[in-house]
Design a protein around this motif. Sequence first.
Motif, PDB file in Angstrom:
ATOM      1  N   GLU A  60       0.825  -1.206   0.000  1.00  0.00           N
ATOM      2  CA  GLU A  60       0.000   0.000   0.000  1.00  0.00           C
ATOM      3  C   GLU A  60       0.866   1.265   0.000  1.00  0.00           C
ATOM      4  O   GLU A  60       0.544   2.255  -0.669  1.00  0.00           O
ATOM      5  N   TYR A 197      -4.839  -5.149  -4.538  1.00  0.00           N
ATOM      6  CA  TYR A 197      -6.099  -4.666  -3.968  1.00  0.00           C
ATOM      7  C   TYR A 197      -6.744  -3.599  -4.857  1.00  0.00           C
ATOM      8  O   TYR A 197      -6.060  -2.707  -5.356  1.00  0.00           O
ATOM      9  N   THR A 198      -8.053  -3.725  -5.113  1.00  0.00           N
ATOM     10  CA  THR A 198      -8.920  -2.861  -5.931  1.00  0.00           C
ATOM     11  C   THR A 198      -8.831  -3.164  -7.426  1.00  0.00           C
ATOM     12  O   THR A 198      -9.565  -2.552  -8.196  1.00  0.00           O
ATOM     13  N   PHE A 225     -10.914  -7.527  -6.734  1.00  0.00           N
ATOM     14  CA  PHE A 225      -9.879  -7.816  -5.735  1.00  0.00           C
ATOM     15  C   PHE A 225     -10.176  -6.972  -4.490  1.00  0.00           C
ATOM     16  O   PHE A 225      -9.654  -5.884  -4.303  1.00  0.00           O
ATOM     17  N   GLY A 226     -11.058  -7.514  -3.630  1.00  0.00           N
ATOM     18  CA  GLY A 226     -11.463  -6.817  -2.418  1.00  0.00           C
ATOM     19  C   GLY A 226     -10.776  -7.376  -1.183  1.00  0.00           C
ATOM     20  O   GLY A 226      -9.838  -8.181  -1.274  1.00  0.00           O
ATOM     21  N   PRO A 227     -11.250  -6.992   0.021  1.00  0.00           N
ATOM     22  CA  PRO A 227     -10.608  -7.436   1.273  1.00  0.00           C
ATOM     23  C   PRO A 227     -10.603  -8.946   1.452  1.00  0.00           C
ATOM     24  O   PRO A 227      -9.606  -9.513   1.901  1.00  0.00           O
ATOM     25  N   GLN A 230      -8.016 -10.439  -0.828  1.00  0.00           N
ATOM     26  CA  GLN A 230      -6.671 -10.128  -0.343  1.00  0.00           C
ATOM     27  C   GLN A 230      -6.291 -11.040   0.824  1.00  0.00           C
ATOM     28  O   GLN A 230      -5.170 -11.559   0.882  1.00  0.00           O
ATOM     29  N   GLY A 246      -0.032  -9.965  -0.009  1.00  0.00           N
ATOM     30  CA  GLY A 246      -1.376  -9.799  -0.546  1.00  0.00           C
ATOM     31  C   GLY A 246      -1.424  -9.417  -2.005  1.00  0.00           C
ATOM     32  O   GLY A 246      -2.489  -9.081  -2.521  1.00  0.00           O
TER      33      GLY A 246
END
Length: 262
Positions: A60, A197-198, A225-227, A230, A246
């Motif tokens: 991130e 993610y996203t 690709f959400g929580p 992940q 992730g």
Amino acid sequence: MSRWKELPAELHVDVRQFIVRLRRLKDRSELSTRQLAAKSGYSARSWQRYLNGRSLPPPEAVEAMARIGGDDPTRLLVLHEIAAEQWAEGSVVTTGAPESTSAHTPTEQQSSGRYPRALVTAGAVALVLSVSAALLLAVRLADTRAQLADARAATAPAAPTIVSESLVPVIYTCRPEQRDGRWYAGLSRTTDAILAYTYVGPEVAEAQCLLRRAGIPPGDIDGVFGPKTQRAVERIQTRNGLVVDGVIGPHTWKALREAAPK
């Protein structure tokens, strides 16, 4: 122009190249460490560790730096994954080996006198040449990987697609089949697409199908690709002894394609 501290000598060349790239992006942004912390959501102390080679940033933070510095997040995540592999393996490039050998060998020669001087000299020269060749090969390999990342980012238009309000929900159907010892779900045959993610698309749905087949529920097979997806990716990375970040890369794809059903 920022005056950066010299990176630790024991860092692997892939890790060094990744950190230098982060430093250039920070210089390009013209932000102080505190301003970078405010824009990225990671503390100034954390960025000092990342930029001085004391620890690697999470994916991130890498995406945030790419956004702030105006770089391609896909390419930067590829470099991050390569650096994370070397970091996890504890790989280092040792540049002081010739000095250690040359300091030790003459001592033994003077104390025992059993080895001819010519043989010792030839061995030292061979060692220096071997280390130099290894360093040159490592640098060329790093350059090749960076070029591959550029090419992959340029030829994969679906990768940068992320979740937005305009997307229409889609439910994909998994059709698992095994070919040449690898499993496919009928949605994508990729083995090296970078997914994070996203991200959305059939490649994400393919990974979700393979995660479900491996006994790790990723949520709905919707290509988002959400929580949940992940967390499922992190679980299969842990199960296979991979770097737990992730992010789906070549090594995670290999684990998904070859995973035994649970």
